[in-house]
Design a protein around this motif. Structure first.
Motif, PDB file in Angstrom:
ATOM      1  N   ALA A   1       2.536   1.782  -3.352  1.00  0.00           N
ATOM      2  CA  ALA A   1       1.615   2.295  -4.364  1.00  0.00           C
ATOM      3  C   ALA A   1       1.351   3.787  -4.166  1.00  0.00           C
ATOM      4  O   ALA A   1       1.288   4.556  -5.131  1.00  0.00           O
ATOM      5  N   ILE A   2       1.227   4.206  -2.907  1.00  0.00           N
ATOM      6  CA  ILE A   2       0.976   5.630  -2.625  1.00  0.00           C
ATOM      7  C   ILE A   2       2.178   6.470  -3.032  1.00  0.00           C
ATOM      8  O   ILE A   2       2.030   7.556  -3.611  1.00  0.00           O
TER       9      ILE A   2
ATOM     10  N   ARG B   1       4.392   5.888  -5.375  1.00  0.00           N
ATOM     11  CA  ARG B   1       4.525   5.966  -6.832  1.00  0.00           C
ATOM     12  C   ARG B   1       3.424   6.802  -7.468  1.00  0.00           C
ATOM     13  O   ARG B   1       3.689   7.614  -8.359  1.00  0.00           O
ATOM     14  N   LEU B   2       2.200   6.593  -7.019  1.00  0.00           N
ATOM     15  CA  LEU B   2       1.096   7.374  -7.579  1.00  0.00           C
ATOM     16  C   LEU B   2       1.226   8.846  -7.212  1.00  0.00           C
ATOM     17  O   LEU B   2       1.061   9.730  -8.065  1.00  0.00           O
ATOM     18  N   SER B   3       1.536   9.135  -5.945  1.00  0.00           N
ATOM     19  CA  SER B   3       1.658  10.529  -5.495  1.00  0.00           C
ATOM     20  C   SER B   3       2.815  11.243  -6.180  1.00  0.00           C
ATOM     21  O   SER B   3       2.684  12.397  -6.597  1.00  0.00           O
TER      22      SER B   3
ATOM     23  N   ASN C   1      11.445   3.505  -5.175  1.00  0.00           N
ATOM     24  CA  ASN C   1      10.665   4.343  -4.261  1.00  0.00           C
ATOM     25  C   ASN C   1      11.515   5.441  -3.626  1.00  0.00           C
ATOM     26  O   ASN C   1      11.055   6.579  -3.447  1.00  0.00           O
TER      27      ASN C   1
ATOM     28  N   TRP D   1       1.676  15.621 -13.214  1.00  0.00           N
ATOM     29  CA  TRP D   1       0.272  15.963 -13.428  1.00  0.00           C
ATOM     30  C   TRP D   1      -0.106  17.281 -12.765  1.00  0.00           C
ATOM     31  O   TRP D   1      -0.465  18.236 -13.422  1.00  0.00           O
TER      32      TRP D   1
ATOM     33  N   THR E   1       0.827  -1.212   0.000  1.00  0.00           N
ATOM     34  CA  THR E   1       0.000   0.000   0.000  1.00  0.00           C
ATOM     35  C   THR E   1       0.858   1.258   0.000  1.00  0.00           C
ATOM     36  O   THR E   1       0.635   2.181  -0.790  1.00  0.00           O
TER      37      THR E   1
ATOM     38  N   PHE F   1       4.174  10.495  -9.087  1.00  0.00           N
ATOM     39  CA  PHE F   1       3.842  10.713 -10.498  1.00  0.00           C
ATOM     40  C   PHE F   1       2.914  11.914 -10.654  1.00  0.00           C
ATOM     41  O   PHE F   1       3.135  12.775 -11.519  1.00  0.00           O
ATOM     42  N   MET F   2       1.872  11.971  -9.828  1.00  0.00           N
ATOM     43  CA  MET F   2       0.926  13.082  -9.931  1.00  0.00           C
ATOM     44  C   MET F   2       1.617  14.404  -9.612  1.00  0.00           C
ATOM     45  O   MET F   2       1.364  15.424 -10.263  1.00  0.00           O
TER      46      MET F   2
END
Length: 656
Positions: free
Chosen positions: A14-15, A17-19, A107, A26, A11, A21-22
């Protein structure tokens, strides 16, 4: 069943990598920063806890143990272990120790990249010693020159100029600046006077800074029938993030420079109308709110190598820039007036770097000149009113809210109602935030939160178009998206077909564009909901967007006839990531014969459209864009249901 530690590892990975990237690619929101680092702490703590309780020797050496040796069951390779699973989930694998180290490194690197984007520009480029010069407002006979020079050994500073293509190559001295100090952050503004209209000049400072500019044409001349300028808003260096890029590089500025360099010389813009968010004091992180912090952000932007990108004759620094204030130059969604902190600290560099180089204040400012931050000027066939929608506004929820303040509102209404001299056919009003309420996220921060005041302004605009025979065009920014909207005059009959979404037609038109270089949201938040604000075109995609506005006399055929008439035509071209993707035209007939044109101004029309209206991203973005409204509807429905049930229960208890 997965252990709690493995769940925590997967978990948190994933947070991260997603955070990251955004944040890096983004939207650089400050919420992502603590999320990345908190998740990294959880991830590293959890994964080393797994190491400690499984097979220490194997993790330490990276070599499989003796197959005959006994080891805990929990350390045996899982049947589903794979390189791909380890790299994607961040989970450790006893079977793949090298790839386990790699996924941990991924990470950690993402967190380091977050730090790099957040802090490299701020800490390594304070830009205290930056020297620069730029041109601001240019009239037929004057030009404002803004410059900064912190080195005392280069003082006094002589300002010289000469004609670029004139017969005489003599240099003329405009003046000498003997001292600069910290009271203005070592900036000064010099107005070069007694210039020739529509003439190309070169200026030079004694600190070796130089540049070029062209004066505006004299009203009534042939040159004054034509005008070209660009407009945009919102810029942030090095976004989307690129580790190989200079931290102060502004990609959108370079794309704009390259795109404008391809235009014929006749269409090269006369100035940039920049509609706010020149700096982002609070994105991605607010390091402070003092005057020094705000000043340093302006210095960093002017230290960007992107200003001198491309050939010398097409540098962005030589394009006159005119500036409007918006929220991120103060604080997000600012509405606390000009006395509350941090406004005074934010206003200091805005005045020194931008206001001093801006056009003059309106002839009827309705307030003391020292308290005016809205501007007006005329250039060729158009007059301009540059609004300040931040300094004087109140909260939309307050009693009789205002976005302009009474003095600015009265000055704007006076400007709208004043006839223009012969040869001026356009009134162009700029606002840092959109007039339309078709944006359904953050609506209260736009004119959509001040509808009574908006109605007063629109009624004045419709009356001016009917009675003065002049056309009014609205320009705005702020949204990191493009939206073209028209506002039909309700006193004129418009058939149902003229009020349909995504159609060209009659009405005061608004072109809202941004960012020049910043994030965009693929979530669709703009759509027409009534017949007051008619959607013409919506284009959210693109990290760099600007509008090129061209005004020139033209000859057109009256629809349905073979009669040719003279018109002043305004063509708006939308550029996305350096390419022209949409063009729209408005006209003002120069022969006001109602038998040819009718009682109203001609409708607008689309000249070119390369933007796809329907694809999977549009559909998905539209669905996600409606989620806030859906959530609001659910909350209101549940609340209403609860109140209804409570009312009935209360009524039943009274009966008992």
């Amino acid at each position: 069943m997965a252990s709690p530690r493995r769940i925590a590892v997967a978990t948190s990975s994933a947070i991260i990598r997603l955070s990251a990237f955004m944040f890096l690619r983004w939207i650089p929101g400050h919420h992502f920063v603590p999320l990345v680092f908190t998740s990294l702490v959880v991830y590293l703590t959890s994964i080393f806890s797994l190491f400690k309780n499984t097979a220490p020797q194997e993790w330490q050496t990276g070599k499989p143990q003796n197959p005959n040796s006994r080891k805990p069951v929990s350390s045996r390779p899982k049947s589903g272990d794979s390189v791909l699973k380890t790299l994607l989930t961040g989970l450790p694998s006893a079977k793949w120790p090298l790839w386990t180290r790699t996924t941990i490194l991924i990470n950690i690197v993402l967190a380091l990249l977050t730090v790099d984007f957040l802090a490299r520009g701020y800490f390594l480029y304070p830009s205290e010693n930056v020297s620069f010069s730029r041109i601001g407002y240019v009239s037929p006979t004057t030009a404002k020159l803004v410059f900064r020079e912190p080195h005392s050994d280069r003082m006094p500073m002589a300002v010289m100029y000469q004609e670029v293509s004139g017969e005489s190559q003599d240099w003329y001295e405009e003046g000498i600046v003997y001292k600069l100090d910290n009271s203005t952050d070592f900036t000064a503004t010099v107005t070069i006077i007694d210039l020739k209209p529509a003439t190309h000049y070169r200026y030079s400072l004694s600190n070796n800074k130089s540049g070029t500019f062209t004066t505006a044409p004299m009203p009534g001349t042939q040159e004054a029938t034509r005008l070209s300028f660009v407009t945009s808003s919102c810029l942030k260096p090095n976004f989307p993030y690129n580790i190989l890029s200079h931290p102060l590089r502004v990609p959108g500025l370079e794309q704009m420079t390259s795109a404008l360099a391809k235009l014929p010389k006749l269409l090269r813009p006369s100035f940039m109308l920049f509609l706010g968010d020149f700096i982002y004091i609070d994105v991605p992180w607010r390091f402070g709110s003092s005057k020094a912090h705000y000043r340093s952000e302006y210095r960093r932007i002017y230290s960007s190598p992107s200003w001198t990108h491309g050939p010398e004759e097409n540098r962005a620094i030589d394009l006159p820039w005119l500036h409007t204030l918006d929220d991120h130059e103060i604080e997000n969604d600012w509405s606390q007036g000009n006395k509350t902190a941090p406004y005074p600290a934010a206003a200091d560099p805005f005045i020194h770097y931008h206001v001093r180089g801006n056009p003059p204040i309106p002839p009827s400012p309705q307030a003391h000149p020292d308290n005016v931050t809205y501007f007006a000027f005329t250039h060729g066939p158009a007059s301009f009113f540059m609004l300040d929608t931040r300094t004087y506004r109140t909260e939309p929820s307050s009693q009789n809210p205002t976005i302009l303040g009474n003095a600015q509102l009265q000055s704007l209404l006076t400007y709208i109602a004043t006839p223009e001299p012969a040869g001026t056919y356009w009134k162009i009003i700029s606002s840092s935030v959109p007039f339309t309420k078709n944006w359904h996220v953050g609506t209260n921060d736009t004119w959509g939160g001040f509808l009574d005041e908006r109605r007063t302004v629109f009624e004045a605009m419709w009356r001016a178009e009917r009675e003065l025979g002049i056309r009014i065009v609205l320009l705005s920014g702020d949204r990191h998206e493009f939206g073209a909207t028209r506002f039909p005059d309700p006193t004129l009959e418009s058939g149902p077909e003229m009020l349909q979404p995504n159609t060209a037609g009659h009405g005061v038109h608004e072109f809202s564009v941004g960012p020049l270089s910043m994030f965009y949201l693929p979530i669709r938040t703009y759509r027409q909901t009534d017949s007051e604000d008619v959607a013409v075109k919506y284009a959210p995609t693109g990290n760099s967007k600007f509008g090129l506005v061209e005004i020139a006399d033209d000859v057109e055929v009256v629809p349905g006839t073979s009669v040719k008439v003279r018109s002043s035509a305004l063509t708006y071209s939308l550029y996305v990531d350096g390419e022209a993707v949409w063009r729209y035209r408005l006209t003002v007939p120069l022969d006001r014969d109602d038998s040819l044109h009718g009682p109203v101004l001609p409708p607008g029309r689309v000249l070119e459209d390369k933007i796809a209206d329907v694809d999977w991203s549009v559909v998905l973005g539209s669905v996600v864009g409606r989620m806030p409204e859906l959530g609001k509807w659910v909350v209101e429905s549940v609340s209403d249901f609860y109140l209804e049930v409570a009312s009935r229960v209360q009524k039943a208890e009274r009966l008992d």
